[in-house]
Design an enzyme around this catalytic site. Structure first.
Site, PDB file in Angstrom:
ATOM      1  CB  CYS A  63      -7.601 -25.528   5.957  1.00  0.00           C
ATOM      2  SG  CYS A  63      -8.029 -25.573   7.564  1.00  0.00           S
ATOM      3  CB  CYS A  71     -12.884 -26.589   5.951  1.00  0.00           C
ATOM      4  SG  CYS A  71     -11.304 -25.614   5.357  1.00  0.00           S
ATOM      5  N   GLY A 118     -10.614   4.992   0.619  1.00  0.00           N
ATOM      6  CA  GLY A 118     -11.691   6.008   1.595  1.00  0.00           C
ATOM      7  C   GLY A 118     -12.878   5.521   2.105  1.00  0.00           C
ATOM      8  CB  CYS A 170     -10.849 -28.210   8.766  1.00  0.00           C
ATOM      9  SG  CYS A 170     -11.429 -26.849   9.123  1.00  0.00           S
ATOM     10  CG  HIS A 183     -10.490 -22.314   9.325  1.00  0.00           C
ATOM     11  ND1 HIS A 183     -11.182 -23.489   8.514  1.00  0.00           N
ATOM     12  CD2 HIS A 183     -11.538 -21.580   9.560  1.00  0.00           C
ATOM     13  CE1 HIS A 183     -12.451 -23.366   8.107  1.00  0.00           C
ATOM     14  NE2 HIS A 183     -12.756 -22.070   8.884  1.00  0.00           N
ATOM     15  CG  ASP A 205      -6.338  -4.870   1.757  1.00  0.00           C
ATOM     16  OD1 ASP A 205      -6.804  -3.759   1.263  1.00  0.00           O
ATOM     17  OD2 ASP A 205      -5.995  -4.637   3.071  1.00  0.00           O
ATOM     18  CG  ASP A 249      -0.262  -0.051   2.427  1.00  0.00           C
ATOM     19  OD1 ASP A 249       0.952   0.306   2.623  1.00  0.00           O
ATOM     20  OD2 ASP A 249      -0.941  -0.134   3.594  1.00  0.00           O
ATOM     21  N   GLY A 270       1.097   3.733   2.147  1.00  0.00           N
ATOM     22  CA  GLY A 270       1.327   4.353   3.736  1.00  0.00           C
ATOM     23  C   GLY A 270       0.445   5.283   3.885  1.00  0.00           C
ATOM     24  N   GLY A 271      -0.590   5.733   2.776  1.00  0.00           N
ATOM     25  CA  GLY A 271      -1.384   6.812   3.318  1.00  0.00           C
ATOM     26  C   GLY A 271      -2.366   6.547   4.419  1.00  0.00           C
TER      27      GLY A 271
END
Lengths: 377, 377
Positions: free
Chosen positions: A310, A308, A220, A313, A339, A270, A91, A93-94
């Site tokens: 993963c 799931c 924003g 799980c 998970h 994100d 990103d 940094g703002g």
């Protein structure tokens, strides 16, 4: 081609595409786990690969503060430093500086602020945040922006927007003269601002589109405005933004928020929610949210989510995870994070499948009914 | 055969053997990582397998307190609860209760103590600690013992020793009538006590040997006595203990302590040092100890240990680990723990090789010169 738009759902604006970076191709819509300080909290790079992460986010502000971009450059860039050979977006940094509130001062040149670590003074300019991200070597970089708080006056939003546009112009110019530092390509995205004022959002988007960036973020939002306003502005922005460029809604959000935004034409996301909530003992499942510490799971031999695949799980019970949380064991944080990140990435892959099958909206309605519940046992 | 003594070094008492459990064979000398609360801190079962752990330790006291052995029994035993299909040894709880100091009261029947969690009263008897370990389903169980503090009067050590012998006799009798709960075999070890009094140690060892346990621990050491006394008592005990039974020196220790004790005929070890020190940022290497937070590693691109094949050393630099510690990132704890446990298990494998080649003592001298240093950069 950097972004390849494969298909748009016939009943909505939901899109399936591919982002091509020198650290691999990324199928969109995509969720990017947040690796604030050069690590996605509680996960190793191999954990990240196992949960199918194709791109992660790094925070320019935090890495600039500690260990410093110069150090990371000496170490061969962020990929090598953290042992991650897939894509990274950093990103600007703002937003972090925006979060510092009374510790910052904005002028035409940039943002003066005090470090949250030692109170030292620093100034982020469009050039400095580019230099930092060049040293980090992220595959996707963001221009410095100014994020107006919610609520803002129209006057504030207008002035702020002009600043963001000016900084984007400067960044575009500076960047166009640069060669990448580590051989791999870096792509620079601009950030549409304008608060909740549609005309300012449009002004922002059009000005940035004139500068022809390879991708656009919607910034924003998720800063305190009502959810319907967030979706309304998102929907409005994707109407304007070019079809052939990726769109990134910054900092959003809960699983249902992501699905709603995908429907409105967003490609990239994100958020710290899957990782932060995991560390607090809240997990997301195909049957709803679960608070692992709850006494109802004390003797529950079932996995967190029977649907799931993963590591967590496939190998551990709810009762064991609950015990790990109660005993303050690190493994609990890691297993829950594995998970949750796996769940987010599974969710966007399912979304993509539905888009490619032109049934995104009905799929979304069905899955939302399940994942927005709370698991009782 | 439970214990198969393969070879004894020609120049010392160092032994190479194999412990055969229903959860795999364990080559000795062996180090057992400590999994106090149903997890080796900061490691997953797959991490443990990757660092070649063949047996881990669980703490009866802690598991009894939280989540409780009845719960673990309902979950199918400790192996299934924590997702670990290799061997587990559980201690007797005696040492943890010993550490509670003023919260405990000893009589002929057992040890009355208050929980460190909620102050509730409990009494460990020879039968209860067996029942707990039966519910846990550990492959190797320990009898309840009383650990005299250092220093102790001769009178205290004598009385305490009689208690430990009585309890061992009771435990042996109770256990002989039991069928295992989960199908796999459980082996019961006795613990030689007697403080630093050789005649009491001998009395302890001989009385326990009469009861014919499948293995013997040497307890009550590393509780404050000088190192040379610890080694002297260890050496004395292994002179008496039967050659064909495994010997386990409880709670020891630093890498050099382990090598010295191997030379004196010990086969099994456990200690929190590799895991606890890792979380404090201290790692052990083939070139010596390293304090990862040290500024001297700030820009050090080398792995923690260039000779090490662990995940941490194959993928990350000292500078990155230092950054993770400075930024309080969980991944730092996991990576350092992976390395330290891998190092301990590598060390005992090397020791075994040297024993089989009849050059244990010279190998030990050479490696001690290296591993007892401090890495400067």
């Amino acid at each position: 081609m950097f972004f390849d738009l494969k298909h748009t759902d016939v009943n909505s604006k939901a899109r399936a595409g591919v982002l091509n970076t020198d650290h691999g191709s990324i199928e969109t819509p995509i969720f990017m786990p947040v690796g604030t300080q050069g690590t996605v909290k509680a996960l190793s790079p191999r954990d990240l690969k196992e949960v199918n992460a194709s791109i992660i986010l790094g925070n320019t502000y935090h890495l600039y503060m500690r260990p410093g971009h110069r150090l990371i450059e000496k170490m061969g860039g962020l990929h090598r430093f953290m042992g991650w050979d897939r894509a990274i977006l950093t990103d600007s940094g703002g937003f972090q500086v925006f979060s510092l509130k009374e510790l910052r001062k904005i002028d035409d040149e940039g943002i003066l602020f005090q470090s949250h670590l030692d109170g030292s003074y620093h100034k982020f300019t469009p050039q400095l945040v580019l230099e930092i991200q060049r040293s980090l070597g992220s595959d996707i970089m963001m221009v410095l922006d100014e994020c107006p708080p919610y609520p803002s006056t129209r006057d504030y939003a207008l002035k702020s927007n002009q600043l963001t546009i000016d900084w984007a112009r400067q960044a575009r110019e500076i960047f166009s003269g640069w060669q990448p530092l580590y051989g791999h390509r870096q792509w620079l995205f601009a950030i549409v601002q304008g608060g909740t004022f549609k005309d300012i959002r449009e002004q922002s988007a059009r000005a940035l589109m004139e500068l022809d960036f390879p991708g656009y973020a919607i910034g924003g939002l998720a800063v305190g405005e009502p959810k319907d306003e967030m979706f309304d502005i998102t929907d409005f922005c994707t109407e304007i933004l070019p079809e052939q460029k990726p769109r990134y809604l910054m900092g959003v959000g809960m699983p249902d928020d992501i699905l709603e935004a995908i429907e409105r034409g967003v490609d990239m996301f994100d958020c710290v929610i899957p990782t932060r909530n995991a560390r607090n003992g809240t997990v997301f499942t195909t049957e709803g949210k679960m608070v692992l510490k709850s006494a109802r799971f004390k003797e529950d031999t079932k996995p967190v989510d029977a649907n799931c695949q993963c590591y967590t799980c496939k190998n551990f019970s709810r009762a064991y995870l609950r015990h790990l949380y109660n005993a303050n064991e690190i493994l609990g944080l890691t297993l829950a994070t594995i998970h949750n990140v796996h769940f987010y990435l599974w969710l966007v892959r399912q979304a993509r499948k539905a888009i490619l099958q032109d049934n995104y909206v009905s799929w979304k309605e069905r899955i939302l009914q399940k994942i927005t519940r709370v698991v009782e046992n």
